[in-house]
Design an enzyme around this catalytic site. Structure first.
Site, mmCIF file in Angstrom:
data_model
loop_
_atom_site.group_PDB
_atom_site.id
_atom_site.type_symbol
_atom_site.label_atom_id
_atom_site.label_comp_id
_atom_site.label_asym_id
_atom_site.label_seq_id
_atom_site.Cartn_x
_atom_site.Cartn_y
_atom_site.Cartn_z
ATOM 1 N N HIS A 7 -7.622 16.877 2.861
ATOM 2 C CA HIS A 7 -8.415 15.848 2.446
ATOM 3 C C HIS A 7 -8.466 14.415 3.522
ATOM 4 O O HIS A 7 -7.603 14.473 4.195
ATOM 5 C CB HIS A 7 -7.938 15.316 1.162
ATOM 6 C CG HIS A 7 -6.793 14.644 1.060
ATOM 7 N ND1 HIS A 7 -5.403 15.288 0.845
ATOM 8 C CD2 HIS A 7 -6.066 13.220 1.233
ATOM 9 C CE1 HIS A 7 -4.280 14.475 0.852
ATOM 10 N NE2 HIS A 7 -4.707 13.187 1.185
ATOM 11 N N HIS A 78 -5.846 7.822 5.362
ATOM 12 C CA HIS A 78 -4.995 9.076 6.230
ATOM 13 C C HIS A 78 -6.001 10.274 6.310
ATOM 14 O O HIS A 78 -6.742 10.151 5.514
ATOM 15 C CB HIS A 78 -3.732 9.107 5.910
ATOM 16 C CG HIS A 78 -3.443 9.707 4.336
ATOM 17 N ND1 HIS A 78 -3.115 8.813 3.383
ATOM 18 C CD2 HIS A 78 -3.582 10.839 3.953
ATOM 19 C CE1 HIS A 78 -3.173 9.732 2.261
ATOM 20 N NE2 HIS A 78 -3.335 10.968 2.559
ATOM 21 N N GLU A 129 -1.026 13.011 7.460
ATOM 22 C CA GLU A 129 -0.502 13.578 6.488
ATOM 23 C C GLU A 129 -0.232 15.174 6.964
ATOM 24 O O GLU A 129 -1.494 15.715 7.238
ATOM 25 C CB GLU A 129 -0.635 13.402 4.997
ATOM 26 C CG GLU A 129 0.301 14.238 4.065
ATOM 27 C CD GLU A 129 -0.168 13.677 2.694
ATOM 28 O OE1 GLU A 129 -1.494 13.420 2.330
ATOM 29 O OE2 GLU A 129 0.679 14.096 1.737
#
Lengths: 133, 133
Positions: A7, A78, A129
């Site tokens: 994502h 992020h 991440e």
């Protein structure tokens, strides 16, 4: 190591307004808002054919997402990439001398899966991440 | 309207260093650099299973990418979503009163396909490109 883009996370001050942009202006499929109390955020998922956009708003002013918005305004917070194993990824990153945020304990992310965040100084200032697929 | 995330574009001052982060640190498949003279940029494609990251560096100081890097440093420059028809998308956006960058002529993007850029003020400050799939 990285396989898929899981994502793109976008920090927003007004979740309903941001969801409206994706739903009404851009004609995307947008989830109902979900409160993730443990992570201190409320999120809306924009479901695309190949990945997701996550619109994230803080539940309180002491959240890192609140600080981000205060400093920079709404923006991309992020990128999250999938890996096969967080433990193996952490080991490889350590071997390369790459800093990871937080201590060495594996964290559980907003999707209930093991995650880690790379120190943004290692990746051109972009917060990355890694999530176990 | 939007269907897939075509790519995330990251503006970088040092293309070889940025490509190295994705190839060596993150273990991704990274293309050879390509010069797109007409667009004033040199790019490296990071090929993921479901989408691409495009690392972009300006060919000259008068490029908008150079201004971006000068103001903010390396960072995410835009998100590109695929649509079925740029003409139809432009029409729908105009009907909603949404500003589009540049004039009303359809532009041809870096992949040789029709594209448009939404005015970032319409989309929470994030620059969004639409590309005809």
């Amino acid at each position: 190591m990285i396989e898929r883009l899981n994502h793109v996370a976008i920090a927003v001050g007004d979740l309903a307004a941001a969801a409206g942009i994706y739903r009404d202006l851009l004609g995307a499929k947008v989830s109902a808002p979900q409160t993730l109390t443990e992570h201190g955020v409320r999120v809306v998922f924009v479901e695309l054919d190949n990945t997701k956009i996550e619109l994230i708003t803080p539940l309180s002013d002491d959240s890192p997402i609140a600080s981000f918005i205060e400093k920079r305004g709404n923006g991309i917070h992020h990128l999250c990439y999938e890996v096969n194993s967080i433990k193996e990824s952490a080991k490889e990153l350590n071997q390369q001398g790459c800093r990871i945020l937080g201590d060495d304990k594996v964290q559980i992310g907003a999707h209930g899966k093991p995650v880690l965040f790379l120190h943004p100084a290692e990746t051109d200032g972009i917060l990355i991440e890694l999530e176990e697929a």
